[in-house]
Design a protein around this motif. Structure first.
Motif, PDB file in Angstrom:
ATOM      1  N   GLN A 134       0.640   4.176  -2.734  1.00  0.00           N
ATOM      2  CA  GLN A 134       0.273   5.555  -2.411  1.00  0.00           C
ATOM      3  C   GLN A 134       1.324   6.550  -2.899  1.00  0.00           C
ATOM      4  O   GLN A 134       0.983   7.622  -3.405  1.00  0.00           O
ATOM      5  CB  GLN A 134       0.060   5.696  -0.906  1.00  0.00           C
TER       6      GLN A 134
ATOM      7  N   SER B 198      -4.758  -0.679  10.608  1.00  0.00           N
ATOM      8  CA  SER B 198      -4.761   0.661  10.048  1.00  0.00           C
ATOM      9  C   SER B 198      -5.787   1.527  10.780  1.00  0.00           C
ATOM     10  O   SER B 198      -6.921   1.123  10.991  1.00  0.00           O
ATOM     11  CB  SER B 198      -5.095   0.599   8.554  1.00  0.00           C
TER      12      SER B 198
ATOM     13  N   SER C 218      -0.288   2.114   6.364  1.00  0.00           N
ATOM     14  CA  SER C 218      -0.710   0.726   6.197  1.00  0.00           C
ATOM     15  C   SER C 218       0.482  -0.229   6.201  1.00  0.00           C
ATOM     16  O   SER C 218       1.535   0.052   5.631  1.00  0.00           O
ATOM     17  CB  SER C 218      -1.471   0.572   4.875  1.00  0.00           C
TER      18      SER C 218
ATOM     19  N   THR D 137       0.822  -1.213   0.000  1.00  0.00           N
ATOM     20  CA  THR D 137       0.000   0.000   0.000  1.00  0.00           C
ATOM     21  C   THR D 137       0.857   1.265   0.000  1.00  0.00           C
ATOM     22  O   THR D 137       0.571   2.222  -0.727  1.00  0.00           O
ATOM     23  CB  THR D 137      -0.952   0.005   1.209  1.00  0.00           C
TER      24      THR D 137
ATOM     25  N   ASP E 122      -6.514   2.097   5.595  1.00  0.00           N
ATOM     26  CA  ASP E 122      -6.499   0.972   4.653  1.00  0.00           C
ATOM     27  C   ASP E 122      -7.260  -0.189   5.296  1.00  0.00           C
ATOM     28  O   ASP E 122      -6.722  -1.286   5.481  1.00  0.00           O
ATOM     29  CB  ASP E 122      -5.046   0.585   4.345  1.00  0.00           C
TER      30      ASP E 122
END
Length: 497
Positions: free
Chosen positions: A113, A252, A210, A109, A245
């Motif tokens: 991102q 998260s 995350s 993740t 997340d």
């Protein structure tokens, strides 16, 4: 860029992002420049994987978005990832023989991102095996340009360690092989190498970023964070990395992403900085103390007030951490058994024999040590005596911080008791490495945000970091304090190469 401009590798993330948006330089040119830097300084052992084709393809796509006016905040800015985050375009090993040859079908993740913000991935960075180590001497993977595993070398002195486990990340940023890098911090693995290499690194509040796609070590402690030259750069990167997340990471936090750079330039007048007496005892080297004290005097000049506080269970953080983290590691690493992915022994007689030989061959000495310790403290008859007691003391350590924050806004002290030691100096004495984590472990156990800020130089001209610790969700305040210090000093601008 014209010859009168600084070279690309001397630009900060903020300056580079601006130059790219204004099309003073292309993302393709920038990526090529940093790939050349990585090849030029292979002797440092920072990179374990490069994929020039993938990197340049990302750079061309970034140039297209800039031309179309749809650029993200980090559009075209190169970044390298600690080899603990899985990536589709680059192999992921977590520094272990167990995962050599593994190619993930998805991105972590955090990687996703940063890519959505426009960052271009340069490659994967060396780390201690499964993020277990304080020196980056435990990697079982050959760095780029090497035929065999080798320790990462501190760019300020190649005979010294860079710190761990995010040593490759710290070296890449310090040596200007990447403008920024991702790291992970379980017990200090962003802050300590940042301190040893003279860069800035921040571990956010546990759950802010995350953990999906991060190869797990200790699930209740692992946290991702950025490593860069300045607090301003870290604020930009952290803003892109953080956010909920819930579908993929149950730990998260349900907190929206925020702009951590919003208060960088706020005044420090009246800021109360707690100084824990336990961080300034006999075990702190005089050169480290001198640099930290000088940084604290700068804060007083900036209007902050130093407040004496106590964190009475600081010493207990070492036994508590080295019970809880190995216990969680013994569970997390049970998935590496040779059945579905990763290393598998060639010769075995039955399933149990395959498990034993695969794990004996695939794991290094430090990983085996922690798995065995973890299995022991979780075993029948010892769970209550060790693991349960450690969890109780962990809560007490967290409470100590909350008591301290009644009297202060931030906490400051050293990151580590000494500057970086020589490669091999701790030899076969893992306890020496464990003891080096004494100032970073408490905040990790409490789940608090913490960071390292360059504060000067100690013995042998090696960097010293100042640790700043905030209360939960105080990342913006931490970055503000760090940024104001960096406006008053130039340690973060100095370079070893």
């Amino acid at each position: 860029m014209t010859s009168s401009n600084p070279p690309l590798h001397d630009l900060s993330v903020a300056a580079l992002a601006s130059a790219l948006r204004e099309r003073h330089v292309s993302a393709l040119e920038t990526a090529q420049h940093f790939l050349a830097r990585a090849q030029q300084h292979q002797a440092l052992g920072a990179y374990v994987a490069l994929n020039e084709e993938a990197t340049l393809a990302q750079a061309r796509a970034a140039d297209a978005r800039i031309a179309a006016g749809t650029a993200g905040v980090l559009e075209g800015v190169p970044i390298a990832h600690k080899d603990i985050f899985v990536t589709r375009d680059f192999p992921t090993t977590a520094g272990s023989k167990m995962l050599v040859g593994y190619q993930s079908p998805f991105d972590a993740t955090v990687v996703t991102q940063l890519a959505q913000a426009g960052a271009v991935t340069l490659g994967k960075l060396n780390c201690d095996e499964f993020a277990m180590g304080s020196a980056n001497e435990n990697s079982a993977v050959a760095p780029v340009g090497f035929d065999a595993p080798a320790p990462v070398r501190n760019p300020w002195n190649h005979d010294h360690v860079p710190g761990g486990s995010s040593g490759g990340s710290a070296v890449a940023v310090a040596a200007r092989l990447a403008p920024a890098a991702t790291g992970t911090d379980t017990g200090g693995s962003i802050r300590q190498p940042a301190s040893f290499c003279g860069i800035t690194g921040i571990k956010p509040t546990y759950g802010r970023a995350s953990r999906y796609g991060m190869v797990a070590y200790a699930s209740s402690l692992d946290q991702a964070g950025p490593m860069a030259r300045s607090a301003e750069d870290c604020a930009i990167l952290l803003s892109a990395m953080c956010g909920p997340d819930p579908d993929r990471d149950s730990t998260s936090l349900d907190m929206p992403a925020e702009d951590f750079s919003r208060s960088l330039n706020d005044s420090l007048d009246g800021l109360r900085i707690g100084i824990p007496k336990e961080f300034f005892g006999d075990g702190l080297a005089s050169d480290v103390r001198a640099a930290v004290d000088a940084a604290l005097r700068e804060y007083e000049k900036l209007g902050a007030k130093l407040v004496p506080i106590s964190l009475p269970r600081t010493e207990l953080s070492i036994p508590v951490y080295y019970i809880i983290a190995p216990a969680e590691a013994s569970s997390n690493l049970s998935r590496f058994d040779g059945v579905k992915f990763g290393h598998r022994a060639n010769n075995f007689t039955d399933l149990e024999d395959m498990y034993k030989k695969t794990r004996a061959e695939g794991f290094g000495a430090e990983v085996k040590r922690r798995i065995m310790t973890g299995a022991y403290v979780l075993s029948h008859g010892y769970y209550d005596a060790y693991y349960l007691q450690a969890q109780k003391v962990r809560r007490m350590i967290a409470n100590d911080f909350q008591n301290a924050f009644q009297d202060c806004d931030l906490i400051a002290g050293p990151v580590a008791p000494t500057v970086a030691w020589k490669i091999g100096e701790h030899g076969n004495d893992p306890l020496a490495d464990y003891l080096a984590d004494i100032f970073t472990l408490p905040a990790s156990l409490a789940g608090l945000p913490g960071m390292s800020v360059p504060a000067g130089f100690g013995a042998g001209g090696m960097p010293v970091g100042l640790q700043l610790i905030g209360n939960y969700f105080a990342e913006a305040r931490l970055l503000n304090a760090a940024h104001r210090l960096q406006q008053a000093t130039d340690f973060h601008l100095r370079t070893p190469l």
